[in-house]
Design a protein around this motif. Structure first.
Motif: not given
Length: 505
Positions: A353-369
């Motif tokens: 769902t949009d909310a689930e995908l947004a949460e997943y993306l937040k986790i994958k974006f907000n970490r060291p690179i």
């Protein structure tokens, strides 16, 4: 299991009995092998950039540097050079007195080409009354080696690799430590300042400080740069307990517990204390003379440009996600970025769902690179770039060592052997979030990726526990991008005779 004396010893090292018991359990049970999808390759996890893209990212880095960011060059430099001289130590203890093996013959035939030749000559004259050439002429080969390795001479058998004389210049020889200063001036300098941090062993700290104090005035004048050099030591709390073959605690002759350094993975704690926008990581011995530094410098700027360009987009997406759930179209764009640029894939992600995908993306974006330069495989020992499964079911880029491969899995062994690329420890990292706060790096370590190895002390066999490697499991949950760089950027010195390679002359 532990006596009061043991408990005091553990506490003094900044650790807890529970943590040490957990380490003993890990030694007993070992670590699971990683589940691998594929060896990374160009087009499947590795970027290969054309000349126009190289120019674009190099310019990105130049723009970033001009904006007064804090850049740090982080160099693990705690290793002693003893392994470099393994063959020469063997010659010293051999029952023959003249060079016999190919290695020994090559060393003596080319002894004039080493950057340390002049310093060695001075020590030989002081201790033996003859220069190197005369000692060789008179068959006193072992005297030459003794003056190179032992405390009476240059003491190279006990010094850290970073303080050996590697390269010869008209104005005198340079150590790897000094070559790293030069590199920092050439690609990690912002607003006329270059920050460089060495992790060193306690025994060598004062030697490093002394050499830096000697070198800086000349280096700063030559490169018109102000250097800020700092040091740290591996923390005693990151040392791991040694075990007997039956998995009970190994004890020293005085009855105390034996703790050993936890490997370079322990340095994630040191890296965690670095306050910088961008951190370059490179091994101490992978340096070349100025005459061929251009390629190294260019590709360091390239991978740094890829990093800051990626980070800019990631931060933009995170701010949009923070403002609320974006449109489905925008979420699909973000998911493509995660899958194509960050090479992180999750089965069924598009069906969330949009909310689930947004949460997943937040986790994958907000970490060291991190962006890792990888070179074509030329048979060097060490790790390689792979696409591996994570505990959350995603597949992402990882650097694996051979010990993490299940040798009973023929498909995995084939992947490892046929891997097209190799990891030369060529990293550039972003360790702050989109709000400017430092990530707590130990939170991103995969603690199930340590190593168990067989060692010995005083003739007694023991099991040693190494923490997840700094660029392996310690960075497991980072966003990772692999970029192909030329083999010319990888010139390690594993044995003293490697210094005779054309790249180090």
């Amino acid at each position: 299991m532990f006596s009061n004396q043991d408990l005091n010893q553990i506490a003094q090292r900044g650790n807890t009995p529970e943590a040490i018991k957990h380490q003993l359990t890990e030694i007993k049970e070992g670590f699971p092998f990683l589940k691998i999808e594929a060896a990374a390759a160009v087009g499947n996890g590795i970027l290969s950039l054309d000349s126009a893209q190289v120019e674009k990212f190099v310019n990105e880095w130049a723009t970033y540097l001009s904006d007064q960011h804090t850049i740090v060059k982080f160099v693990p430099a705690s290793g002693a050079a003893s392994r470099m001289f393994k063959n020469l130590f063997a010659f010293l203890s051999a029952d023959y007195d003249e060079p016999t093996t190919d290695f020994e013959k090559y060393f003596f035939e080319n002894i004039k080409k080493f950057a340390f030749k002049k310093a060695l000559c001075a020590k030989c004259k002081e201790n033996e009354g003859e220069c190197v050439c005369d000692l060789i002429k008179h068959g006193k080969y072992k005297a030459v080696v003794a003056n190179l390795l032992e405390a009476k001479g240059l003491n190279y058998g006990q010094l850290p690799k970073g303080l050996l004389l590697f390269h010869q210049y008209e104005d005198g020889p340079r150590t790897p430590m000094e070559e790293h200063l030069v590199e920092a001036a050439l690609y990690a300098c912002s607003d006329g300042k270059a920050n460089i941090h060495f992790t060193v062993s306690h025994d060598h700290l004062e030697l490093f400080k002394k050499k830096v104090a000697e070198s800086l005035p000349y280096m700063e004048k030559k490169f018109n740069v102000q250097f800020n050099v700092s040091f740290s030591e591996q923390k005693p709390s990151t040392d791991t307990i040694a075990a007997n073959p039956d998995n009970t605690p190994f004890r020293n002759e005085d009855g105390t517990l034996l703790f050993r350094p936890g490997g370079h993975g322990a340095l994630i704690e040191n890296l965690n204390e670095i306050d910088a926008d961008v951190v370059f990581i490179k091994n101490i011995d992978n340096v070349v003379p100025d005459r061929i530094k251009d390629e190294t410098v260019l590709y360091k700027k390239l991978i740094a440009g890829v990093l800051v360009d990626t980070q800019k987009k990631v931060f933009e997406y995170l701010r949009e996600l923070e403002a609320g759930v974006p449109s489905r179209e925008k979420l699909a764009e973000m998911l493509r970025f995660v899958e194509i640029i960050l090479c992180c894939k999750k089965a069924g992600a598009a069906e969330l769902t949009d909310a689930e995908l947004a949460e997943y993306l937040k986790i994958k974006f907000n970490r060291p690179i991190r962006v890792c330069g990888v070179v074509k495989n030329v048979g060097e020992p060490g790790g390689g770039p792979f696409l591996c499964y994570n505990s959350d079911g995603t597949v992402s880029p990882q650097i694996l060592e051979s010990s993490q491969i299940d040798t009973n899995n023929e498909e995995y062994v084939r992947m490892f052997k046929e891997g097209t690329h190799f990891n030369p420890v060529d990293l550039v990292c972003a360790t702050k979030d989109y709000k400017g706060n430092r990530f707590n790096l130990p939170e991103y370590v995969d603690k199930k990726t340590g190593f168990i190895s067989s060692k010995s002390k005083n003739g007694k066999e023991l099991k040693a526990l190494e923490l997840p490697g700094l660029w392996n499991g310690a960075m497991s949950d980072w966003s990772t991008i692999f970029v192909e760089v030329p083999i010319g950027t990888f010139n390690p010195v594993k044995t003293v005779n490697d210094l005779l390679r054309e790249q180090h002359q």
